[in-house]
Design a protein around this motif. Sequence first.
Motif, PDB file in Angstrom:
ATOM      1  N   ALA A 155       0.822  -1.224   0.000  1.00  0.00           N
ATOM      2  CA  ALA A 155       0.000   0.000   0.000  1.00  0.00           C
ATOM      3  C   ALA A 155       0.850   1.265   0.000  1.00  0.00           C
ATOM      4  O   ALA A 155       0.563   2.229  -0.727  1.00  0.00           O
ATOM      5  CB  ALA A 155      -0.944   0.001   1.201  1.00  0.00           C
ATOM      6  N   GLY A 156       1.904   1.301   0.817  1.00  0.00           N
ATOM      7  CA  GLY A 156       2.763   2.488   0.880  1.00  0.00           C
ATOM      8  C   GLY A 156       3.449   2.779  -0.438  1.00  0.00           C
ATOM      9  O   GLY A 156       3.541   3.939  -0.863  1.00  0.00           O
ATOM     10  N   GLY A 157       3.928   1.748  -1.102  1.00  0.00           N
ATOM     11  CA  GLY A 157       4.574   1.924  -2.405  1.00  0.00           C
ATOM     12  C   GLY A 157       3.616   2.423  -3.457  1.00  0.00           C
ATOM     13  O   GLY A 157       3.954   3.277  -4.282  1.00  0.00           O
ATOM     14  N   PHE A 158       2.379   1.891  -3.436  1.00  0.00           N
ATOM     15  CA  PHE A 158       1.364   2.366  -4.380  1.00  0.00           C
ATOM     16  C   PHE A 158       1.071   3.852  -4.154  1.00  0.00           C
ATOM     17  O   PHE A 158       1.002   4.636  -5.105  1.00  0.00           O
ATOM     18  CB  PHE A 158       0.069   1.564  -4.221  1.00  0.00           C
ATOM     19  CG  PHE A 158       0.078   0.225  -4.887  1.00  0.00           C
ATOM     20  CD1 PHE A 158       0.321   0.116  -6.247  1.00  0.00           C
ATOM     21  CD2 PHE A 158      -0.165  -0.933  -4.168  1.00  0.00           C
ATOM     22  CE1 PHE A 158       0.322  -1.115  -6.882  1.00  0.00           C
ATOM     23  CE2 PHE A 158      -0.166  -2.178  -4.790  1.00  0.00           C
ATOM     24  CZ  PHE A 158       0.086  -2.268  -6.139  1.00  0.00           C
ATOM     25  N   ALA A 159       0.896   4.245  -2.900  1.00  0.00           N
ATOM     26  CA  ALA A 159       0.575   5.638  -2.577  1.00  0.00           C
ATOM     27  C   ALA A 159       1.676   6.576  -3.046  1.00  0.00           C
ATOM     28  O   ALA A 159       1.417   7.636  -3.620  1.00  0.00           O
ATOM     29  CB  ALA A 159       0.353   5.783  -1.071  1.00  0.00           C
ATOM     30  N   ASP A 160       2.915   6.167  -2.815  1.00  0.00           N
ATOM     31  CA  ASP A 160       4.064   6.990  -3.207  1.00  0.00           C
ATOM     32  C   ASP A 160       4.113   7.171  -4.725  1.00  0.00           C
ATOM     33  O   ASP A 160       4.332   8.275  -5.228  1.00  0.00           O
ATOM     34  CB  ASP A 160       5.346   6.327  -2.691  1.00  0.00           C
ATOM     35  CG  ASP A 160       6.568   7.201  -2.896  1.00  0.00           C
ATOM     36  OD1 ASP A 160       6.519   8.386  -2.511  1.00  0.00           O
ATOM     37  OD2 ASP A 160       7.563   6.711  -3.443  1.00  0.00           O
ATOM     38  N   ALA A 161       3.907   6.072  -5.466  1.00  0.00           N
ATOM     39  CA  ALA A 161       3.958   6.151  -6.932  1.00  0.00           C
ATOM     40  C   ALA A 161       2.800   6.975  -7.481  1.00  0.00           C
ATOM     41  O   ALA A 161       2.974   7.803  -8.392  1.00  0.00           O
ATOM     42  CB  ALA A 161       3.924   4.740  -7.524  1.00  0.00           C
ATOM     43  N   LEU A 162       1.599   6.789  -6.939  1.00  0.00           N
ATOM     44  CA  LEU A 162       0.424   7.513  -7.424  1.00  0.00           C
ATOM     45  C   LEU A 162       0.539   9.015  -7.185  1.00  0.00           C
ATOM     46  O   LEU A 162      -0.044   9.820  -7.924  1.00  0.00           O
ATOM     47  CB  LEU A 162      -0.838   6.973  -6.751  1.00  0.00           C
ATOM     48  CG  LEU A 162      -1.267   5.562  -7.163  1.00  0.00           C
ATOM     49  CD1 LEU A 162      -2.326   5.021  -6.215  1.00  0.00           C
ATOM     50  CD2 LEU A 162      -1.778   5.542  -8.597  1.00  0.00           C
ATOM     51  N   SER A 163       1.311   9.405  -6.177  1.00  0.00           N
ATOM     52  CA  SER A 163       1.483  10.831  -5.851  1.00  0.00           C
ATOM     53  C   SER A 163       2.203  11.600  -6.951  1.00  0.00           C
ATOM     54  O   SER A 163       2.235  12.832  -6.934  1.00  0.00           O
ATOM     55  CB  SER A 163       2.237  10.975  -4.520  1.00  0.00           C
ATOM     56  OG  SER A 163       1.502  10.392  -3.457  1.00  0.00           O
ATOM     57  N   ILE A 164       2.783  10.904  -7.922  1.00  0.00           N
ATOM     58  CA  ILE A 164       3.438  11.563  -9.063  1.00  0.00           C
ATOM     59  C   ILE A 164       2.401  12.286  -9.917  1.00  0.00           C
ATOM     60  O   ILE A 164       2.685  13.321 -10.523  1.00  0.00           O
ATOM     61  CB  ILE A 164       4.215  10.526  -9.913  1.00  0.00           C
ATOM     62  CG1 ILE A 164       5.362   9.930  -9.099  1.00  0.00           C
ATOM     63  CG2 ILE A 164       4.760  11.153 -11.198  1.00  0.00           C
ATOM     64  CD1 ILE A 164       6.020   8.724  -9.753  1.00  0.00           C
ATOM     65  N   ALA A 165       1.173  11.770  -9.942  1.00  0.00           N
ATOM     66  CA  ALA A 165       0.100  12.380 -10.735  1.00  0.00           C
ATOM     67  C   ALA A 165      -0.452  13.612 -10.022  1.00  0.00           C
ATOM     68  O   ALA A 165      -0.219  13.828  -8.839  1.00  0.00           O
ATOM     69  CB  ALA A 165      -1.011  11.365 -10.978  1.00  0.00           C
ATOM     70  N   ASP A 166      -1.207  14.433 -10.762  1.00  0.00           N
ATOM     71  CA  ASP A 166      -1.855  15.612 -10.171  1.00  0.00           C
ATOM     72  C   ASP A 166      -3.171  15.249  -9.505  1.00  0.00           C
ATOM     73  O   ASP A 166      -3.536  15.818  -8.483  1.00  0.00           O
ATOM     74  CB  ASP A 166      -2.129  16.657 -11.271  1.00  0.00           C
ATOM     75  CG  ASP A 166      -0.852  17.148 -11.916  1.00  0.00           C
ATOM     76  OD1 ASP A 166      -0.023  17.750 -11.213  1.00  0.00           O
ATOM     77  OD2 ASP A 166      -0.664  16.902 -13.126  1.00  0.00           O
ATOM     78  N   ARG A 167      -3.894  14.303 -10.119  1.00  0.00           N
ATOM     79  CA  ARG A 167      -5.191  13.890  -9.598  1.00  0.00           C
ATOM     80  C   ARG A 167      -5.217  12.369  -9.527  1.00  0.00           C
ATOM     81  O   ARG A 167      -4.780  11.696 -10.476  1.00  0.00           O
ATOM     82  CB  ARG A 167      -6.313  14.398 -10.519  1.00  0.00           C
ATOM     83  CG  ARG A 167      -7.713  14.016 -10.060  1.00  0.00           C
ATOM     84  CD  ARG A 167      -8.776  14.357 -11.106  1.00  0.00           C
ATOM     85  NE  ARG A 167      -8.901  15.793 -11.320  1.00  0.00           N
ATOM     86  CZ  ARG A 167      -8.681  16.402 -12.480  1.00  0.00           C
ATOM     87  NH1 ARG A 167      -8.306  15.691 -13.542  1.00  0.00           N
ATOM     88  NH2 ARG A 167      -8.822  17.700 -12.589  1.00  0.00           N
TER      89      ARG A 167
END
Length: 475
Positions: free
Chosen positions: A384-396
């Motif tokens: 979950a933490g890795g997914f959250a970190d990667a998704l934060s690259i996007a704006d939305r």
Amino acid sequence: MNPTVNIQEILDSPSRRVYFIGIGGIGMSALARYFLSKGIKVSGYDKTETALTKALRAEGAEIHYTEDVAAVPKDVALVVYTPAVPKDHKELVYYQTNGYNVVKRSDVLGAISESSFNICIGGTHGKTTITTMVAHILRHSGYGCNAFLGGIASNYDTNFWSSDNNVCVIEADEYDRSFLKLSPDVAVITAMDADHLDIYGDEEAVQDAFVQFANKVKEGGLLIGKFGLKRLKETTVKKRWTYSLQNDAADIFAARIKIEEGGYRFDVQLKDKVLSNCELRIGGMHNVENAVAAVAVASSLKIDDEKVKAALAAFKGVHRRFEYVIPPKKFSEGAYVQPVLVDDYAHHPEELRALLTSVRSLFPQRVVTIIFQPHLFSRTRDLAGGFADALSIADRVILLPIYPARELPVEGVSSEMILKGVERDDKQVLSKEEFLAWMKQHAKELNKEFGEVMVMAGAGDIDALVKPVKEMLIG
């Protein structure tokens, strides 16, 4: 070879029929197509009808979608099942308890490739694209191969093809340790990240399996590994090359990379020469690195340089691997520029990171929206933490509910686990119906300025939403 799988006996059997439980899986369907190509009767079960099962039926396979022992053929020479099918599946239990020859997909693939020259590409991500690139280069150049792919090649709209040349290009799947049934002459390993922890338990066990896979390389064979994979130093393979995107400490790497209209132009520095001015017309900087690995394989086979370059330039990619559903439109075609829609199979944090980093580099001025469907409760819980970190690259960020696949729900595990860690204000979890309603409401806004980049990612059934999203954006 698994003693229960003799391909020639199946081809010569009176029934000449093979039954597949889970026939719509990407690896299973490639084997189904193999047997169809040999004139064998193919039938099977899958849970739902998909574009792939429809294609198989059009090619001659008989498929049903209800778990029903009464509906299965009794005169079969072989029953093949995917490890993703539950052990208590009624049809599987019937065949197992009634004396039929029942084997896993990996046993069949191992048997098919027992007497061929095998190029096997493995890794926790990147393997589908590299396998498809290698198989495409061999086909386009006239070298020839039998291809067993983990995705649908956009150039040929299939995941299998055959050739008179006794060479197999095989996607080596680490799930359930399937790849340990293979005997590579050339092996590629792209990554050893933690994944399938429901099978392996921890990252070290995943890496142990990849070391075992590397050691399966035949005497005199070649191992091509991503630069920086330290565990590969433990392998017994004598001939080893490393590859990288741009690290010149690797044996093979890319140089002089230029972004050109959603694609790339670059050189590949090989061990003894430079393949200059290569062209790749698909998005994703990680695909340049994938191309480096594919060129390394082609170089080991001594395929003509110009043929390799022509094949790369003609490569259209893999369905759902940085696939442009709405491609970028040149600014010279007018002031108004439509949105870009990308569809991708990414279902691991590192795949998402590579995907979104590439989108950022290709479209630095555009707003990026990611719609992600997590795949498996266990993977969501573990990463979950890795997914959250990667998704934060996007704006939305828009998250869909977890796609369970073979798993039952796990208490306390949901898409909200990922959402909490996303470092963006514009983030939410929506059901598929809520997301389509959101799209309908916001479609016009997404066309403003340069046009947004919409990225839809996941290994579940999110792909069914791609067509309606496309229609809302440009319909």
